[in-house]
Write a protein that holds these residues in place. Structure first.
Motif, mmCIF file in Angstrom:
data_model
loop_
_atom_site.group_PDB
_atom_site.id
_atom_site.type_symbol
_atom_site.label_atom_id
_atom_site.label_comp_id
_atom_site.label_asym_id
_atom_site.label_seq_id
_atom_site.Cartn_x
_atom_site.Cartn_y
_atom_site.Cartn_z
ATOM 1 N N GLN A 13 0.833 -1.201 0.000
ATOM 2 C CA GLN A 13 0.000 0.000 0.000
ATOM 3 C C GLN A 13 0.872 1.257 0.000
ATOM 4 N N PRO A 14 0.396 2.337 -0.634
ATOM 5 C CA PRO A 14 1.159 3.601 -0.607
ATOM 6 C C PRO A 14 1.091 4.243 0.784
ATOM 7 N N PRO A 15 2.004 5.169 1.069
ATOM 8 C CA PRO A 15 2.059 5.794 2.394
ATOM 9 C C PRO A 15 0.736 6.420 2.848
ATOM 10 N N ASP A 16 0.026 7.118 1.954
ATOM 11 C CA ASP A 16 -1.219 7.765 2.377
ATOM 12 C C ASP A 16 -2.281 6.744 2.776
ATOM 13 N N ALA A 17 -2.310 5.591 2.117
ATOM 14 C CA ALA A 17 -3.273 4.540 2.482
ATOM 15 C C ALA A 17 -2.923 3.942 3.843
ATOM 16 N N ALA A 49 9.750 9.406 3.005
ATOM 17 C CA ALA A 49 11.165 9.402 3.404
ATOM 18 C C ALA A 49 11.370 8.586 4.686
ATOM 19 N N ARG A 50 10.506 8.793 5.663
ATOM 20 C CA ARG A 50 10.635 8.021 6.918
ATOM 21 C C ARG A 50 10.364 6.547 6.673
ATOM 22 N N ARG A 51 9.379 6.270 5.815
ATOM 23 C CA ARG A 51 9.058 4.874 5.505
ATOM 24 C C ARG A 51 10.246 4.203 4.815
ATOM 25 N N ALA A 52 10.888 4.888 3.882
ATOM 26 C CA ALA A 52 12.046 4.317 3.192
ATOM 27 C C ALA A 52 13.167 4.009 4.189
ATOM 28 N N ARG A 53 13.389 4.911 5.127
ATOM 29 C CA ARG A 53 14.422 4.700 6.152
ATOM 30 C C ARG A 53 14.067 3.497 7.028
ATOM 31 N N TYR A 54 12.798 3.406 7.421
ATOM 32 C CA TYR A 54 12.331 2.287 8.247
ATOM 33 C C TYR A 54 12.448 0.972 7.478
ATOM 34 N N ASP A 55 11.948 0.943 6.223
ATOM 35 C CA ASP A 55 11.982 -0.277 5.419
ATOM 36 C C ASP A 55 13.407 -0.766 5.198
ATOM 37 N N ALA A 56 14.339 0.183 4.972
ATOM 38 C CA ALA A 56 15.743 -0.195 4.772
ATOM 39 C C ALA A 56 16.303 -0.862 6.024
ATOM 40 N N ALA A 57 16.013 -0.305 7.189
ATOM 41 C CA ALA A 57 16.499 -0.888 8.447
ATOM 42 C C ALA A 57 15.818 -2.225 8.726
ATOM 43 N N LEU A 58 14.525 -2.319 8.410
ATOM 44 C CA LEU A 58 13.777 -3.560 8.647
ATOM 45 C C LEU A 58 14.329 -4.698 7.788
ATOM 46 N N GLY A 59 14.740 -4.385 6.565
ATOM 47 C CA GLY A 59 15.240 -5.406 5.658
ATOM 48 C C GLY A 59 16.718 -5.707 5.784
ATOM 49 N N ASP A 60 17.427 -4.993 6.642
ATOM 50 C CA ASP A 60 18.869 -5.173 6.791
ATOM 51 C C ASP A 60 19.168 -5.921 8.092
ATOM 52 N N PRO A 61 19.569 -7.196 7.981
ATOM 53 C CA PRO A 61 19.845 -7.958 9.206
ATOM 54 C C PRO A 61 21.009 -7.402 10.027
ATOM 55 N N ALA A 62 21.878 -6.612 9.390
ATOM 56 C CA ALA A 62 23.021 -6.045 10.107
ATOM 57 C C ALA A 62 22.684 -4.694 10.738
ATOM 58 N N ALA A 63 21.486 -4.153 10.468
ATOM 59 C CA ALA A 63 21.092 -2.845 11.017
ATOM 60 C C ALA A 63 20.851 -2.951 12.515
ATOM 61 N N ALA A 93 11.080 6.019 17.529
ATOM 62 C CA ALA A 93 10.882 7.415 17.928
ATOM 63 C C ALA A 93 11.847 8.325 17.169
ATOM 64 N N THR A 94 13.080 7.884 17.001
ATOM 65 C CA THR A 94 14.072 8.666 16.271
ATOM 66 C C THR A 94 13.660 8.834 14.815
ATOM 67 N N ILE A 95 13.233 7.750 14.170
ATOM 68 C CA ILE A 95 12.794 7.829 12.778
ATOM 69 C C ILE A 95 11.587 8.765 12.651
ATOM 70 N N ALA A 96 10.692 8.708 13.632
ATOM 71 C CA ALA A 96 9.483 9.542 13.596
ATOM 72 C C ALA A 96 9.764 10.995 13.962
ATOM 73 N N GLY A 97 10.982 11.288 14.445
ATOM 74 C CA GLY A 97 11.310 12.658 14.838
ATOM 75 C C GLY A 97 10.672 13.051 16.153
ATOM 76 N N ARG A 98 10.520 12.071 17.030
ATOM 77 C CA ARG A 98 9.890 12.291 18.330
ATOM 78 C C ARG A 98 10.895 12.064 19.441
ATOM 79 N N PRO A 99 10.585 12.523 20.649
ATOM 80 C CA PRO A 99 11.497 12.268 21.772
ATOM 81 C C PRO A 99 11.638 10.765 22.025
ATOM 82 N N VAL A 100 12.853 10.350 22.325
ATOM 83 C CA VAL A 100 13.117 8.952 22.618
ATOM 84 C C VAL A 100 12.561 8.635 24.004
ATOM 85 N N PRO A 101 11.813 7.513 24.143
ATOM 86 C CA PRO A 101 11.307 7.149 25.473
ATOM 87 C C PRO A 101 12.459 6.981 26.456
ATOM 88 N N THR A 102 12.244 7.407 27.680
ATOM 89 C CA THR A 102 13.280 7.317 28.701
ATOM 90 C C THR A 102 12.846 6.385 29.823
#
Length: 159
Positions: free
Chosen positions: A16-20, A54-68, A77-86
């Protein structure tokens, strides 16, 4: 620790596309109890990531990379540009945290009015942080990612 697979977690079709995907996640977000802030924050973080190409591409790349590095809640949270949970605070910092008012990063379908009855409240967005004095109402437009915070306990109402 395995990656958090947002597609699997929320029953989404990767084709599905990002908007969907954003629309499906918004529907899930609107169907749960808003007092369940943990679930609301997790779904909204998924919406922010998968709804932005752009965020989805970054997430998908990390999800598909076993060495990530592991895609845990802090990484999302970092990918979403939000505060990291503490981790929970202890000692004096924990005592102040218990007397504070804090709403984690979120957005609202219809916008948000916030009334701070006795203390100043700050609203933080990607544009910066703005403070509002006591006994004032603040308005955040619909779909605008933001968080609210005050350093002292207060009576508050949100709509």
């Amino acid at each position: 620790m395995p990656h958090i697979d947002l597609y699997q977690a929320y029953g989404l079709d990767r084709r599905q596309p990002p908007d969907a995907l954003a629309a499906q996640l918004a529907a899930q977000l609107n169907s749960i109890d808003p007092r369940d802030t943990l679930s609301c924050n997790r779904i909204d973080t998924a919406r922010v990531i998968l709804g932005d190409p752009a965020r989805r591409a970054r997430y998908d790349a990390a999800l598909g990379d076993p060495a990530a590095p592991v895609l845990d809640e802090a990484a999302l949270a970092t990918i979403a540009g939000r505060p990291v949970p503490t981790a929970p605070r202890t000692g004096l910092a924990g005592a102040f945290a218990e007397t504070s008012f804090h709403l984690d990063a979120h957005s609202r379908r219809y916008g948000q009015l916030l009334y701070a009855a006795t203390r100043a409240v700050a609203a933080t967005t990607t544009a910066g942080t703005r403070a509002s004095p006591p006994n004032r109402v603040t308005w955040t437009p619909p779909g605008f990612d933001h968080l609210h915070h005050s350093l002292w306990a207060q009576q508050h109402q949100t709509d």
